[in-house]
Design a protein around this motif. Structure first.
Motif, short mmCIF file in Angstrom:
data_model
loop_
_atom_site.label_atom_id
_atom_site.label_comp_id
_atom_site.label_asym_id
_atom_site.label_seq_id
_atom_site.Cartn_x
_atom_site.Cartn_y
_atom_site.Cartn_z
N LEU A 64 8.80 -7.36 -4.83
CA LEU A 64 9.17 -7.30 -3.42
C LEU A 64 8.79 -8.61 -2.70
CD1 LEU A 64 10.45 -5.25 -1.55
CD2 LEU A 64 8.18 -4.50 -0.88
N ARG A 82 15.72 -0.26 4.16
CA ARG A 82 16.11 -0.71 5.50
C ARG A 82 14.94 -1.38 6.20
NH1 ARG A 82 19.24 4.96 6.25
NH2 ARG A 82 21.31 4.26 5.58
N LEU A 83 13.74 -0.85 6.00
CA LEU A 83 12.56 -1.48 6.59
C LEU A 83 12.39 -2.90 6.06
CD1 LEU A 83 9.78 -1.70 7.95
CD2 LEU A 83 8.81 -0.44 6.01
N CYS A 84 12.50 -3.07 4.74
CA CYS A 84 12.32 -4.41 4.15
C CYS A 84 13.40 -5.37 4.63
CB CYS A 84 12.35 -4.30 2.63
SG CYS A 84 10.97 -3.36 1.94
N TRP A 85 14.61 -4.87 4.64
CA TRP A 85 15.72 -5.71 5.08
C TRP A 85 15.50 -6.16 6.52
CZ3 TRP A 85 21.50 -3.81 5.70
CH2 TRP A 85 22.33 -4.93 5.79
N SER A 86 15.14 -5.21 7.39
CA SER A 86 14.92 -5.55 8.79
C SER A 86 13.78 -6.55 8.95
CB SER A 86 14.59 -4.28 9.59
OG SER A 86 15.67 -3.38 9.57
N SER A 87 12.72 -6.36 8.18
CA SER A 87 11.58 -7.27 8.29
C SER A 87 11.98 -8.70 7.96
CB SER A 87 10.46 -6.83 7.35
OG SER A 87 10.13 -5.49 7.57
N ALA A 147 3.26 -4.60 4.15
CA ALA A 147 4.03 -3.37 4.26
C ALA A 147 3.82 -2.51 3.02
CB ALA A 147 5.50 -3.68 4.43
N TYR A 148 3.80 -3.13 1.86
CA TYR A 148 3.61 -2.41 0.61
C TYR A 148 2.25 -1.70 0.60
CZ TYR A 148 3.72 -1.48 -4.41
OH TYR A 148 3.73 -0.87 -5.64
N ILE A 166 15.91 4.70 0.58
CA ILE A 166 16.92 4.08 1.44
C ILE A 166 16.31 3.56 2.73
CG2 ILE A 166 17.52 6.40 2.26
CD1 ILE A 166 19.84 3.33 2.14
N ASN A 167 15.44 4.35 3.35
CA ASN A 167 14.87 3.88 4.62
C ASN A 167 13.81 2.80 4.41
OD1 ASN A 167 16.40 5.34 6.49
ND2 ASN A 167 15.19 7.21 6.09
N THR A 168 13.14 2.84 3.27
CA THR A 168 12.21 1.75 2.97
C THR A 168 12.98 0.46 2.71
OG1 THR A 168 10.64 3.33 2.02
CG2 THR A 168 10.36 1.02 1.43
N SER A 224 17.84 -3.03 -2.62
CA SER A 224 17.77 -1.58 -2.85
C SER A 224 17.23 -1.29 -4.25
CB SER A 224 19.16 -0.98 -2.66
OG SER A 224 19.13 0.42 -2.78
N LEU A 282 8.93 8.18 -2.68
CA LEU A 282 9.27 7.15 -1.70
C LEU A 282 10.68 7.38 -1.14
CD1 LEU A 282 8.17 4.48 -0.49
CD2 LEU A 282 9.43 3.27 -2.27
N ASN A 309 5.86 5.47 -7.05
CA ASN A 309 5.86 6.54 -6.04
C ASN A 309 7.22 7.26 -6.01
OD1 ASN A 309 5.63 8.20 -3.87
ND2 ASN A 309 5.20 6.59 -2.37
#
Lengths: 208, 208
Positions: free
Chosen positions: B93, B160-165, B202-203, B156-158, B139, B153, B150
């Motif tokens: 990541l 999106r979080l990474c992409w947004s960050s 974040a991780y 999909i929304n994680t 993804s 987890l 995990n």
DNA sequence: ATCTAATCTTGGCAGTGTCAAGATAGAGTG
DNA sequence: CACTCTATCTTGACACTGCCAAGATTAGAT
């Protein structure tokens, strides 16, 4: 909001042209996007001559900078109101994230220019101050996490992470919708919900 | 890259005008920003008439869409190369995040238009496909976290979080520098380092 | 060799930002 | 009240833009 004179239709002096122009500009951008913005169209909608905006704001970037300052003010007010009375650090962050993206979608015209460094007068002291104050609300919330839960937290960079996530979500939410549709997946949640989900996910981490 | 004919200075048919125009447009945007972009300036720099770009790309948004497609291709190539041979999910990541923001700063002209929905032909199938493939790399990396660490987890929304960050960091890094200076704090780390710091934060989550 | 279609140019129109100069009106001073 | 001063707004102009239609040029196929 009519942007018109109350009684006399065409007084030479408008009276409150500066505020009117800023308001009309935000509306115009919300309606047609930044690309559809023009000083002359703003002037037309405000009922003044095509050069009047230039007198008040110098040039196009001056007017857009004024809109951006208003955007940061809205942002600061909405986020600090949203965390009022919320004590749990995770909840505070989630509420702030929701408020941040929702004020941006509520005022799309303002949000569309707030971080457009190519369009603004980035040296404007009022712009710097407004941006700083908006960031301070977020920074305080992250500091609150450090104070109550994790004294070793890298507050400044974690604040940057949160800020980037929220701002990136605002920029990418349309793309997320498009990508999801293109892959046959479900559409992303409403932007406020997604902001909250993302904030809690970052807070909790990716490991179990 | 000279964007010129090798021997004959002014052949009527350019030969590879489409690629030349795309390249010149990216350079121009990198140099003057999106606001400084114009079809006529692109045509001038390519040494063709002012209406030639319109013939190949229809209108301005057509050319910008072509640039955006190239942006997504660069993004996909750089990110998938960066995670090659990296097994640890957290490292994967971090490497992806670094590659993402660095390709964006290496190709500022491309990056500046990639997510500008107001300027692009968002229905263009090639644009949709290119964006989808770029997102797939991210993804998959998040899916790898779910698979190895995990299973619960929210992939999909994680993602999106990474992409947004990452995208938010690209947009906000200049503002971060400005804010830090304005508050008398240290300047933020180089964008690649900061991307890695943010990804690992974040991780790991915000709690101890 | 001729035809066809793609490629590129020329010319023009409406719209834009910005500048300079002029017109208007409010605010203050005698 | 008369007067000036200054901020405010208008008018006019110039160079620039995107885009369209019509024409010129050329590559490639028949």
């Amino acid at each position: 909001m009519t942007h018109e004179q109350p009684s006399d239709q065409h007084r030479y002096h408008h009276g409150d042209l500066e505020n009117t122009l800023r308001s009309v500009a935000a509306d115009l951008i919300a309606e047609r996007g930044v690309a559809g913005f023009s000083l002359r169209e703003v002037a037309r909608r405000a009922g003044v001559s095509h050069a009047a905006p230039g007198h008040h704001f110098g040039d196009a970037s001056g007017l857009l900078t004024a809109v951006a300052i208003e955007a940061f003010t809205h942002l600061r007010e909405a986020t600090s109101a949203a965390i009022e009375g919320v004590d749990d650090p995770s909840d505070r962050l989630a509420m702030l994230a929701r408020a941040y993206v929702e004020v941006a979608t509520t005022n799309p015209g303002h949000c569309a220019v707030a971080f457009r460094h190519d369009l603004l007068n980035n040296d404007d002291p009022a712009l710097l101050a407004a941006g700083d104050q908006a960031f301070a609300v977020l920074s305080d919330v992250v500091q609150h996490v450090a104070d109550t839960v994790n004294p070793d937290l890298d507050v400044i960079n974690t604040s940057r992470l949160c800020w980037s996530s929220m701002q990136g979500l605002i920029e990418l939410h349309p793309s997320m919708t498009v990508v999801s549709k293109h892959r046959g997946e479900a559409a992303p949640p409403p932007i406020g919900d997604l902001a909250e989900i993302m904030a809690r996910q970052a807070y909790a981490g990716f490991e179990p």
